[in-house]
Write a protein that holds these residues in place. Structure first.
Motif, PDB file in Angstrom:
ATOM      1  N   LEU A   9       0.806  -1.212   0.000  1.00 51.72           N
ATOM      2  CA  LEU A   9       0.000   0.000   0.000  1.00 51.72           C
ATOM      3  C   LEU A   9       0.847   1.274   0.000  1.00 51.72           C
ATOM      4  O   LEU A   9       0.619   2.177  -0.818  1.00 51.72           O
ATOM      5  CB  LEU A   9      -0.954   0.004   1.194  1.00 51.72           C
ATOM      6  CG  LEU A   9      -1.828   1.245   1.348  1.00 51.72           C
ATOM      7  CD1 LEU A   9      -2.758   1.408   0.143  1.00 51.72           C
ATOM      8  CD2 LEU A   9      -2.617   1.188   2.633  1.00 51.72           C
ATOM      9  N   HIS A  10       1.808   1.372   0.884  1.00 51.48           N
ATOM     10  CA  HIS A  10       2.618   2.594   0.998  1.00 51.48           C
ATOM     11  C   HIS A  10       3.313   2.921  -0.327  1.00 51.48           C
ATOM     12  O   HIS A  10       3.334   4.071  -0.767  1.00 51.48           O
ATOM     13  CB  HIS A  10       3.635   2.450   2.133  1.00 51.48           C
ATOM     14  CG  HIS A  10       4.440   3.682   2.360  1.00 51.48           C
ATOM     15  ND1 HIS A  10       3.915   4.810   2.959  1.00 51.48           N
ATOM     16  CD2 HIS A  10       5.713   3.982   2.038  1.00 51.48           C
ATOM     17  CE1 HIS A  10       4.847   5.745   2.996  1.00 51.48           C
ATOM     18  NE2 HIS A  10       5.955   5.273   2.444  1.00 51.48           N
ATOM     19  N   THR A  11       3.849   1.900  -0.974  1.00 53.29           N
ATOM     20  CA  THR A  11       4.531   2.083  -2.250  1.00 53.29           C
ATOM     21  C   THR A  11       3.560   2.544  -3.333  1.00 53.29           C
ATOM     22  O   THR A  11       3.870   3.443  -4.121  1.00 53.29           O
ATOM     23  CB  THR A  11       5.224   0.769  -2.680  1.00 53.29           C
ATOM     24  OG1 THR A  11       6.104   0.358  -1.633  1.00 53.29           O
ATOM     25  CG2 THR A  11       5.995   0.943  -3.975  1.00 53.29           C
ATOM     26  N   VAL A  12       2.377   1.936  -3.360  1.00 47.60           N
ATOM     27  CA  VAL A  12       1.362   2.321  -4.356  1.00 47.60           C
ATOM     28  C   VAL A  12       0.937   3.775  -4.141  1.00 47.60           C
ATOM     29  O   VAL A  12       0.834   4.536  -5.100  1.00 47.60           O
ATOM     30  CB  VAL A  12       0.142   1.365  -4.304  1.00 47.60           C
ATOM     31  CG1 VAL A  12      -0.987   1.858  -5.191  1.00 47.60           C
ATOM     32  CG2 VAL A  12       0.564  -0.035  -4.717  1.00 47.60           C
ATOM     33  N   LEU A  13       0.724   4.168  -2.900  1.00 49.45           N
ATOM     34  CA  LEU A  13       0.336   5.545  -2.612  1.00 49.45           C
ATOM     35  C   LEU A  13       1.446   6.513  -3.024  1.00 49.45           C
ATOM     36  O   LEU A  13       1.169   7.567  -3.603  1.00 49.45           O
ATOM     37  CB  LEU A  13       0.003   5.715  -1.127  1.00 49.45           C
ATOM     38  CG  LEU A  13      -1.210   4.926  -0.623  1.00 49.45           C
ATOM     39  CD1 LEU A  13      -1.403   5.157   0.872  1.00 49.45           C
ATOM     40  CD2 LEU A  13      -2.464   5.274  -1.388  1.00 49.45           C
ATOM     41  N   ASP A  14       2.699   6.154  -2.758  1.00 51.13           N
ATOM     42  CA  ASP A  14       3.831   7.003  -3.152  1.00 51.13           C
ATOM     43  C   ASP A  14       3.919   7.147  -4.670  1.00 51.13           C
ATOM     44  O   ASP A  14       4.117   8.241  -5.194  1.00 51.13           O
ATOM     45  CB  ASP A  14       5.160   6.434  -2.635  1.00 51.13           C
ATOM     46  CG  ASP A  14       5.386   6.717  -1.164  1.00 51.13           C
ATOM     47  OD1 ASP A  14       4.648   7.538  -0.573  1.00 51.13           O
ATOM     48  OD2 ASP A  14       6.319   6.108  -0.598  1.00 51.13           O
ATOM     49  N   ARG A  15       3.779   6.041  -5.384  1.00 53.61           N
ATOM     50  CA  ARG A  15       3.912   6.071  -6.842  1.00 53.61           C
ATOM     51  C   ARG A  15       2.772   6.809  -7.526  1.00 53.61           C
ATOM     52  O   ARG A  15       2.981   7.478  -8.532  1.00 53.61           O
ATOM     53  CB  ARG A  15       3.977   4.650  -7.407  1.00 53.61           C
ATOM     54  CG  ARG A  15       5.299   3.987  -7.145  1.00 53.61           C
ATOM     55  CD  ARG A  15       5.453   2.760  -7.995  1.00 53.61           C
ATOM     56  NE  ARG A  15       6.677   2.072  -7.612  1.00 53.61           N
ATOM     57  CZ  ARG A  15       7.108   0.980  -8.190  1.00 53.61           C
ATOM     58  NH1 ARG A  15       6.416   0.440  -9.180  1.00 53.61           N
ATOM     59  NH2 ARG A  15       8.221   0.413  -7.792  1.00 53.61           N
TER      60      ARG A  15
END
Length: 68
Positions: A9-15
């Motif tokens: 989730l954190h990576t998807v939100l960042d990207r």
């Protein structure tokens, strides 16, 4: 069969630059890729699906993704 990384989730939100609530709202409406289950209480997104959304976020629909 090629390997596709699973993004958390954190990576998807960042990207994507989306907020958590917007991400889940888009998933509900079919305008963002669905999660895949990794373990009992663990999910993520296929990197290729997120990349497909990022190419054309305004017109993306999950039905446009290839069947798994």
């Amino acid at each position: 069969m090629s390997h596709d990384r699973i993004l958390r989730l954190h990576t998807v939100l960042d990207r994507t630059g989306l907020s958590r609530s917007t991400l889940y709202r888009k998933m509900q409406s079919g305008t963002f890729p669905r999660q895949v289950r990794i373990a009992t209480r663990c999910t993520g997104w296929r990197e290729s699906a997120v990349a497909a959304w990022m190419k054309n976020p305004m017109f993306f629909h999950v039905d446009d993704l290839p069947a798994e």
